[in-house]
Design a protein around this motif. Structure first.
Motif, PDB file in Angstrom:
ATOM      1  N   CYS A   1     -18.253  -1.954  -3.113  1.00 60.57           N
ATOM      2  CA  CYS A   1     -17.445  -2.274  -1.930  1.00 60.57           C
ATOM      3  C   CYS A   1     -16.378  -3.300  -2.274  1.00 60.57           C
ATOM      4  N   VAL A   2     -16.711  -4.245  -3.152  1.00 55.28           N
ATOM      5  CA  VAL A   2     -15.709  -5.208  -3.608  1.00 55.28           C
ATOM      6  C   VAL A   2     -14.591  -4.456  -4.316  1.00 55.28           C
ATOM      7  N   ASP A   3     -14.989  -3.522  -5.173  1.00 57.56           N
ATOM      8  CA  ASP A   3     -14.001  -2.747  -5.931  1.00 57.56           C
ATOM      9  C   ASP A   3     -13.128  -1.907  -5.000  1.00 57.56           C
ATOM     10  N   ALA A   4     -13.740  -1.404  -3.938  1.00 51.42           N
ATOM     11  CA  ALA A   4     -12.978  -0.572  -3.019  1.00 51.42           C
ATOM     12  C   ALA A   4     -12.025  -1.406  -2.168  1.00 51.42           C
ATOM     13  N   GLY A   5     -12.164  -2.717  -2.260  1.00 51.56           N
ATOM     14  CA  GLY A   5     -11.257  -3.584  -1.526  1.00 51.56           C
ATOM     15  C   GLY A   5     -11.525  -3.615  -0.036  1.00 51.56           C
ATOM     16  N   ILE A   6     -12.747  -3.368   0.363  1.00 52.41           N
ATOM     17  CA  ILE A   6     -13.081  -3.421   1.781  1.00 52.41           C
ATOM     18  C   ILE A   6     -13.358  -4.886   2.135  1.00 52.41           C
ATOM     19  N   PRO A   7     -12.665  -5.410   3.148  1.00 52.17           N
ATOM     20  CA  PRO A   7     -12.871  -6.822   3.481  1.00 52.17           C
ATOM     21  C   PRO A   7     -14.326  -7.107   3.828  1.00 52.17           C
TER      22      PRO A   7
ATOM     23  N   ASP B   1     -20.448 -12.224  -9.195  1.00 52.02           N
ATOM     24  CA  ASP B   1     -19.147 -12.843  -9.046  1.00 52.02           C
ATOM     25  C   ASP B   1     -18.426 -12.885 -10.390  1.00 52.02           C
ATOM     26  N   ARG B   2     -19.180 -13.201 -11.437  1.00 49.73           N
ATOM     27  CA  ARG B   2     -18.579 -13.267 -12.762  1.00 49.73           C
ATOM     28  C   ARG B   2     -18.033 -11.899 -13.172  1.00 49.73           C
ATOM     29  N   VAL B   3     -18.808 -10.860 -12.873  1.00 48.67           N
ATOM     30  CA  VAL B   3     -18.372  -9.503 -13.221  1.00 48.67           C
ATOM     31  C   VAL B   3     -17.036  -9.186 -12.543  1.00 48.67           C
ATOM     32  N   VAL B   4     -16.957  -9.526 -11.261  1.00 50.73           N
ATOM     33  CA  VAL B   4     -15.735  -9.224 -10.507  1.00 50.73           C
ATOM     34  C   VAL B   4     -14.565 -10.024 -11.060  1.00 50.73           C
ATOM     35  N   ARG B   5     -14.805 -11.305 -11.330  1.00 54.62           N
ATOM     36  CA  ARG B   5     -13.713 -12.147 -11.833  1.00 54.62           C
ATOM     37  C   ARG B   5     -13.231 -11.690 -13.196  1.00 54.62           C
TER      38      ARG B   5
ATOM     39  N   GLY C   1      -1.070 -12.342  -8.263  1.00 53.12           N
ATOM     40  CA  GLY C   1      -0.599 -12.888  -6.996  1.00 53.12           C
ATOM     41  C   GLY C   1      -0.793 -14.385  -6.959  1.00 53.12           C
ATOM     42  N   THR C   2      -0.300 -15.007  -5.922  1.00 54.65           N
ATOM     43  CA  THR C   2      -0.424 -16.452  -5.836  1.00 54.65           C
ATOM     44  C   THR C   2      -1.853 -16.864  -5.568  1.00 54.65           C
ATOM     45  N   GLY C   3      -2.558 -16.010  -4.867  1.00 51.66           N
ATOM     46  CA  GLY C   3      -3.924 -16.375  -4.509  1.00 51.66           C
ATOM     47  C   GLY C   3      -4.899 -16.211  -5.662  1.00 51.66           C
ATOM     48  N   LEU C   4      -4.401 -15.709  -6.795  1.00 52.03           N
ATOM     49  CA  LEU C   4      -5.331 -15.386  -7.881  1.00 52.03           C
ATOM     50  C   LEU C   4      -5.357 -16.476  -8.945  1.00 52.03           C
ATOM     51  N   ASN C   5      -4.770 -17.635  -8.635  1.00 49.98           N
ATOM     52  CA  ASN C   5      -4.699 -18.693  -9.631  1.00 49.98           C
ATOM     53  C   ASN C   5      -6.063 -19.099 -10.150  1.00 49.98           C
ATOM     54  N   ASP C   6      -7.024 -19.058  -9.256  1.00 46.39           N
ATOM     55  CA  ASP C   6      -8.345 -19.518  -9.665  1.00 46.39           C
ATOM     56  C   ASP C   6      -9.030 -18.564 -10.618  1.00 46.39           C
ATOM     57  N   LEU C   7      -8.380 -17.459 -10.928  1.00 43.72           N
ATOM     58  CA  LEU C   7      -8.998 -16.538 -11.880  1.00 43.72           C
ATOM     59  C   LEU C   7      -8.873 -17.060 -13.306  1.00 43.72           C
ATOM     60  N   ASP C   8      -7.903 -17.898 -13.556  1.00 49.23           N
ATOM     61  CA  ASP C   8      -7.690 -18.372 -14.931  1.00 49.23           C
ATOM     62  C   ASP C   8      -8.779 -19.337 -15.362  1.00 49.23           C
TER      63      ASP C   8
END
Lengths: 371, 270, 293
Positions: free
Chosen positions: B154-160, B244-248, B263-270
């Motif tokens: 569901c995370v992968d499908a992008g469902i909120p 969570d680690r897998v998704v990140r 995107g701007t919201g993805l900064n915390d991925l680094d």
């Protein structure tokens, strides 16, 4: 049996597709040549809990997993001691079902159980049952297959093939399932027999010593079922769902390499290809979805263009029938009737051809690393 | 068939050599399949599950044996329809389960209701989210693995959704009859342990202690419940971290590969 | 598929708001059951349980069959649940709804899997003859909390049931009619009961026992806990729904235990009463008649 994949294409799109596929050489929507397969990725031995397993992903994202499980089972009736055991003697002496006479074949067929699971469809759905039937038919048509499952006179292996379609059924899944089954059978290993003769069998615990069901050094390979379709006089392999929607005829052709079988009267159908002996096992016509597509309306009878008078609309029924019966250039009309004999012949010829598609597919699957 | 677990009290090691609070190896992948809206593959020890999500989409004709859950079928919310296929080759002895199997149906309904609680189904009125789960190999903690795989897909499908629904199992070394006080709770049971020891499956929402699913199918003293639940909830938190680690990691890789714009919201991925 | 009419928005709002103020429509406390009534039938093994307007009838029966080949030493024990259209238009015959599947799974797990009935005692000749005990559950009227009522009815029916006495002599199995020998009760190990909690509120913070049908329709989650009076949990199922604090669930299980003890005592009383009623001038009268002679 309709290959229930519904395609939402307008009659105009269908007519366009049909026209471009009827050209010589045909132009396919994805730019492939007529006998080119879509790229696929494959792996085997993905499930350590099974005797053999494989997974194939087609480029369009459809994916299937096949697992093979084997169980030791007692053969219905002990063999009479004076029955002469014919090495590779074919089906007639198999199964030990002497009493049943003509149903001996039936005993053999029970040694293989094949199930197909398609997500979102009931397992007793006719389409699913038909798929399973086609796949098992191909396996059993080659009498050599059940022969491999014999342990001794009293015992045999019972093979369970579970075929799972993981992805939603985007295109007709038959070729995908068949290739995956082929690969799973290639990777299938049965424990090494330690007992001798007709005593109750016991096996070597060492999995590393387990021999393959299809020994690698021998030529024989499990069957593959290829999906072939014809549009006009063009023969097209591995059709995508859009292409299937305009097919005149669709065939599921099963072939197998039977090189190491001590041939008996198979020469007529055989094609000797690099030592590979392809044998035609079965042909099934698949009802193409094109038959259910709505026909286009030629301008001549389209009231929206003002060509047809109000009177013609009143007599709509006979008018519509006339439209269906006569072909108008560039207007889509669902194919009616069967395939031409010549096309069928050419189709089969093309499958079995030296260096043909079947050969190519088998080569490709051969190259998959068995782990 | 009672299995000899007497060795546990000697070395405090379980049959597969783990300590009481250790999870098995959890390996997961997302976006395993190109054709689906969302997909995942999850291994918890030898339990292997694949999940494919299609939707949210227009509800098609109701096919198959899927059981829907979520919001009592109100059409102003999306309906979550779960279909579980347990492959015949998944267990040691081949056992075929029909679609009508009640245990499977119960699991379908559990997964559907668990997801419906965390997905924002109200954003997709009159639609349907199809979750199809395939069990490739079973070695205990099946329901937990199914819930985790479905969450990832569901995370992968992008469902909120509000947060991860992470699940795991917990057990207790005592049998139901034994009243010994020395019984230890255990985390993440395998098939062998599940057969013999009392166990329960817990799923929690995100980092909280809030329990979405709690299923216990064995007899156990009520006094054991607290310990088992505590260990289970703690295990869920560990599982959540792993998911969570897998998704990140996948997100990071996709940015590196240029599949998605950073995107701007993805900064915390680094 | 016909569907049950949903309560109106106003109704829902009203019920929820009332619950938030610790009030229930029928004036009960949040953790209070509706009056539970049990009627035991004249025939052995018939139990009719009512919980407010919910009414469930369970009937136990036994017949001789051949045990399953994979379990030659065990008798057969089945619980059949069928929700008929009589209960609600949403139920159709031969088409199990989700409610029905979950109900039958719950009864199965609570009564059968927890070994409440000793199935080994049902076996007469290993691999050849055994008793097959079957409980049929009929839901006569549905006003919420089917599960607890059904479970109570099933357990009562089985506790009340008596199967014909048998004897084995020299390999010959004799089954006695009720006139020849007094039937014998089943070998019963413990009595599990279900307690179903319904949760309300954003966080599922309000826990309510024995919800009525209206209350069930507006709940955000539920959890069924099965226990026996010895404090053994037989089964817990919270199958999804709004998440609930783990601590709250622990509290629920503790309260459930007291409820189960009440059920247990009530059932024991009823059974004792029934036995006394049957025995009036029964065996004692017979014995005294013999003494007179």
């Amino acid at each position: 049996m309709a290959s229930q994949i519904h395609v939402n294409l307008s009659p105009a799109e269908l007519a366009y597709l049909h026209a471009s596929l009827s050209l010589t050489p045909p132009i396919r929507p994805d730019g492939r040549s007529p006998d080119q397969y879509r790229p696929l990725s494959a792996e085997t031995g993905i499930l350590p809990g099974t005797n053999g397993s494989a997974r194939i992903c087609f480029a369009d994202g459809t994916e299937a997993i096949v697992g093979v499980k084997a169980e030791v089972e007692k053969t219905g009736r002990r063999w009479d001691d004076d029955t002469i055991f014919l090495e590779g003697g074919g089906d007639d002496e198999e199964g030990g079902d002497k009493e049943k006479g003509s149903t001996q074949q039936g005993g053999n067929k029970e040694w293989v159980e094949l199930t197909v699971e398609i997500p979102g469809q009931r397992d007793d759905d006719s389409a699913t049952v038909f798929l399973a039937q086609m796949l098992s038919e191909a396996l059993l048509a080659d009498g050599g297959f059940v022969e491999r499952l014999k342990i001794n006179r009293g015992w045999h292996w019972k093979l369970y093939l579970d075929i799972l379609l993981i992805s939603p059924p985007l295109s007709y899944p038959l070729p995908l399932l068949s290739l995956t089954t082929h690969l799973a059978l290639l990777s299938t290993r049965l424990p090494r027999l330690k007992s001798e003769g007709d005593e109750d069998p016991f096996f070597d615990d060492d999995w590393a010593a387990a021999p393959y069901l299809y020994p690698r050094d021998k030529k024989a390979r499990p069957p593959v079922t290829l999906l072939v379709m014809a549009v006009g006089n063009n023969i097209i392999f591995d059709p995508a769902k859009e292409e299937l929607a305009v097919a005149d005829v669709v065939l599921a052709v099963s072939v197998a390499d039977v090189a190491d079988r001590k041939g008996k009267g198979v020469e007529d159908e055989d094609m000797d290809v690099d030592g590979r002996k392809l044998k035609l096992l079965s042909i099934r016509t698949v009802d193409p979805p094109s038959r259910l597509t709505p026909p286009g309306v030629p301008n001549a009878s389209n009231t929206a263009y003002g060509h047809a008078s109000a009177g013609a609309t009143q007599q709509k029924m006979p008018e519509a029938r006339a439209v269906e019966s006569e072909a108008v250039e560039g207007v889509w009309k669902a194919p009616r009737g069967g395939a031409k004999l010549a096309v069928m012949g050419a189709l089969v010829q093309k499958v079995l051809q030296k260096g043909g598609v079947a050969d190519e597919v088998l080569d490709a699957l051969e190259a998959v690393d068995l782990s | 068939m009672p299995l000899d677990t007497s060795t546990y009290s000697l070395a405090l090691l379980r049959v597969d050599g783990r300590r009481w609070n250790e999870l098995r190896r959890l390996h997961a992948q997302i976006r395993t399949q190109a054709a689906a809206d969302g997909s995942s593959y999850l291994e918890m020890g030898h339990t292997k599950v694949m999940c494919v999500v299609t939707g949210p989409s227009e509800p098609g004709p109701r096919r198959g044996g899927g059981i829907g859950g979520g919001a009592g079928g109100q059409s102003k919310d999306a309906e979550v329809v779960v279909n579980i296929v347990i492959a015949g080759f998944s267990s040691v002895d081949r056992k075929r389960r029909g679609r009508g199997d009640k245990r499977t149906q119960e699991m379908q309904s559990t997964v559907a209701n668990a997801l419906a609680a965390s997905l924002h189904t109200h954003l997709f009125p009159h639609s349907q989210i199809n979750v199809s789960l395939h069990v490739l190999s079973q070695d205990g903690s099946l329901l937990a693995a199914l819930i985790n795989a479905a969450t990832l897909a569901c995370v992968d499908a992008g469902i909120p959704m509000t947060d991860y629904v992470a699940a795991c199992t917990a057990g207790s070394t005592s049998t139901y009859a034994a009243n010994d006080e020395s019984a230890d709770p255990l985390l993440d049971l395998n098939h062998q342990e599940e057969q013999e020891l009392p166990s329960l499956t817990v799923a929690t929402l995100g980092d909280s202690d809030r329990v979405v699913v709690l299923v216990c199918e064995s007899r156990v003293q009520i006094s054991r419940l607290e310990g088992m639940l505590a260990v289970g909830v703690d295990g869920c938190k560990q599982v959540r971290e792993l998911l969570d680690r897998v998704v990140r990691e996948k997100g990071q890789r996709m940015i590196l590969e240029g599949t998605v714009e950073k995107g701007t919201g993805l900064n915390d991925l680094d | 598929m016909p569907r049950e009419a949903e309560p109106s928005l106003n109704e829902k709002q009203f019920v929820i708001q009332a619950l938030q103020e610790n009030l229930r429509l029928d004036g009960r406390e949040l953790e209070q059951y509706r009056p539970l009534e049990l009627t035991l039938g004249d025939q052995y093994g018939v139990a009719d349980a009512t919980l407010g307007k919910t009414r469930v009838l369970a009937k136990a029966s036994a017949e001789l069959t051949v045990p399953y080949t994979d379990r030659p030493l065990d008798g057969i024990f089945t619980i059949a649940t069928e929700l008929s259209p009589m209960t609600s238009p949403a139920f159709e015959l031969n088409r199990p709804t989700e409610t029905e599947v979950l109900l039958s799974r719950l009864l199965e797990k609570t009564v059968r899997r927890s070994n409440a009935l000793d199935t080994e005692s049902l076996c007469l000749i290993a691999g050849q003859k055994c008793w097959s005990v079957r409980v049929d559950v009929h839901v006569l009227s549905h006003d919420g909390n089917l599960i607890d009522a059904a479970c109570f009815a099933v357990v009562s029916a089985l506790r009340h049931f008596k199967k014909p006495d048998t004897s084995m002599e020299g390999g010959v199995l004799t089954v006695y009619t009720a006139a020849e020998r007094e039937p014998v009760p089943l070998s019963w190990l413990h009595s599990p009961f279900c307690v179903t909690w319904s949760f309300y509120g954003e966080q599922g913070e309000i826990a309510v026992l024995d919800a009525t049908w209206l209350e069930e329709q507006v709940r955000v989650g539920s959890c069924t806990i099965s226990l026996n009076r010895h404090g053994e949990i037989c089964q817990i199922s919270k199958l999804g729904g709004t998440p609930v604090e783990a601590v709250a669930l622990l509290q629920c299980s503790a309260v459930s235990l007291t409820k189960v003890k009440e059920f247990s005592t009530y059932l024991d009383e009823k059974l004792a009463e029934d036995a006394k009623r049957r025995n009036k001038g029964g065996l004692l009268a017979e014995l005294s008649a013999e003494n007179d002679r």
